[in-house]
Motif scaffolding. Sequence first.
Motif, short mmCIF file in Angstrom:
data_model
loop_
_atom_site.label_atom_id
_atom_site.label_comp_id
_atom_site.label_asym_id
_atom_site.label_seq_id
_atom_site.Cartn_x
_atom_site.Cartn_y
_atom_site.Cartn_z
N CYS A 70 0.83 -1.21 0.00
CA CYS A 70 0.00 0.00 0.00
C CYS A 70 0.85 1.25 0.00
N ALA A 71 2.00 1.20 0.63
CA ALA A 71 2.84 2.38 0.76
C ALA A 71 3.66 2.65 -0.50
N MET A 72 3.83 1.66 -1.35
CA MET A 72 4.64 1.84 -2.55
C MET A 72 3.88 2.69 -3.56
N PRO A 73 4.55 3.69 -4.12
CA PRO A 73 3.88 4.52 -5.11
C PRO A 73 3.61 3.71 -6.37
N GLY A 74 2.45 3.90 -6.91
CA GLY A 74 2.09 3.22 -8.14
C GLY A 74 2.48 4.07 -9.33
N PRO A 75 2.21 3.57 -10.52
CA PRO A 75 2.54 4.36 -11.70
C PRO A 75 1.64 5.60 -11.78
N GLU A 76 2.16 6.63 -12.39
CA GLU A 76 1.37 7.85 -12.59
C GLU A 76 0.18 7.52 -13.47
N PRO A 77 -0.99 8.15 -13.22
CA PRO A 77 -2.12 7.90 -14.09
C PRO A 77 -1.82 8.41 -15.50
N GLU A 78 -2.27 7.68 -16.49
CA GLU A 78 -2.02 8.06 -17.87
C GLU A 78 -2.84 9.30 -18.21
N LEU A 79 -2.18 10.29 -18.78
CA LEU A 79 -2.87 11.51 -19.19
C LEU A 79 -3.39 11.30 -20.60
N LEU A 80 -4.64 11.64 -20.80
CA LEU A 80 -5.26 11.47 -22.10
C LEU A 80 -4.87 12.62 -23.03
N THR A 81 -4.86 12.34 -24.31
CA THR A 81 -4.58 13.38 -25.28
C THR A 81 -5.79 14.31 -25.37
N GLY A 82 -5.58 15.49 -25.93
CA GLY A 82 -6.68 16.43 -26.13
C GLY A 82 -7.79 15.82 -26.96
N ARG A 83 -7.42 15.08 -27.99
CA ARG A 83 -8.43 14.44 -28.86
C ARG A 83 -9.24 13.42 -28.07
N LEU B 244 -13.26 13.58 -27.46
CA LEU B 244 -14.18 12.51 -27.84
C LEU B 244 -14.94 11.97 -26.64
N GLN B 245 -14.29 11.92 -25.49
CA GLN B 245 -14.90 11.39 -24.28
C GLN B 245 -15.90 12.37 -23.65
N ASN B 246 -15.65 13.67 -23.73
CA ASN B 246 -16.44 14.64 -22.98
C ASN B 246 -17.25 15.62 -23.82
N CYS B 247 -16.91 15.80 -25.07
CA CYS B 247 -17.50 16.89 -25.85
C CYS B 247 -18.23 16.44 -27.11
N ALA B 248 -17.75 15.38 -27.73
CA ALA B 248 -18.26 14.97 -29.04
C ALA B 248 -19.73 14.59 -29.04
N PRO C 203 -4.48 22.94 -15.19
CA PRO C 203 -4.50 21.48 -15.33
C PRO C 203 -4.12 21.02 -16.74
N GLN C 204 -3.22 20.07 -16.82
CA GLN C 204 -2.73 19.56 -18.10
C GLN C 204 -3.87 19.09 -18.99
N PRO C 205 -4.90 18.39 -18.48
CA PRO C 205 -5.97 17.96 -19.38
C PRO C 205 -6.70 19.15 -20.02
N LEU C 206 -6.87 20.23 -19.30
CA LEU C 206 -7.53 21.41 -19.85
C LEU C 206 -6.67 22.04 -20.94
N VAL C 207 -5.37 22.09 -20.73
CA VAL C 207 -4.46 22.61 -21.75
C VAL C 207 -4.49 21.71 -22.98
N GLU D 37 -5.59 22.84 -26.72
CA GLU D 37 -4.66 22.69 -27.86
C GLU D 37 -5.31 21.88 -28.96
N TYR D 38 -6.09 20.86 -28.62
CA TYR D 38 -6.77 20.07 -29.64
C TYR D 38 -7.84 20.92 -30.34
N LEU D 39 -8.59 21.70 -29.59
CA LEU D 39 -9.61 22.55 -30.20
C LEU D 39 -8.98 23.54 -31.18
N ALA D 40 -7.78 24.01 -30.88
CA ALA D 40 -7.08 24.91 -31.79
C ALA D 40 -6.82 24.25 -33.14
#
Length: 137
Positions: free
Chosen positions: A19-32, A36-40, A121-125, A129-132
């Motif tokens: 439990c104390a061991m750090p896990g992998p960082e969560p994968e950051l999704l691309t703008g696209r 597609l997940q939230n806007c399309a 927040p990186q996801p917002l950036v 960037e994808y909308l651009a």
Amino acid sequence: MNRNIKAAALSAASALGACAMPGPEPELLTGRALFLQNCASCHGADGRGDGPMAAGLPRPPAYLTRLRAEGEPFPTVHVMSYINGYFRQDDPGQVMPEFSGVFTGPTLHVDTGDGLLTPTPQPLVALSEYLATLQEG
């Protein structure tokens, strides 16, 4: 009995250590992917306001391909603020949900136009960037 206690103690220590061991960082999704997940569903896969839910909305979704005025840079800060809900507070007919709780995560420093670097927040950036890239003309 003593052997069982030792085995239980070792098992518990192993579980606590895991439990104390750090896990992998969560994968950051691309703008696209975020788009597609939230806007399309409302704005359509190409950002032209023709998503499958668009017909059932009281107002048509914005054409996200027309956010940049001709000859002007993409309005990154305005777009990110709108997505987060800042510019929509005075519009009682607003149907777009606020995404301030959705696009969170590690931050990047973004120049918001006044020379100051603002943690964003990186996801917002990434989404902005994808909308651009969808802009026409």
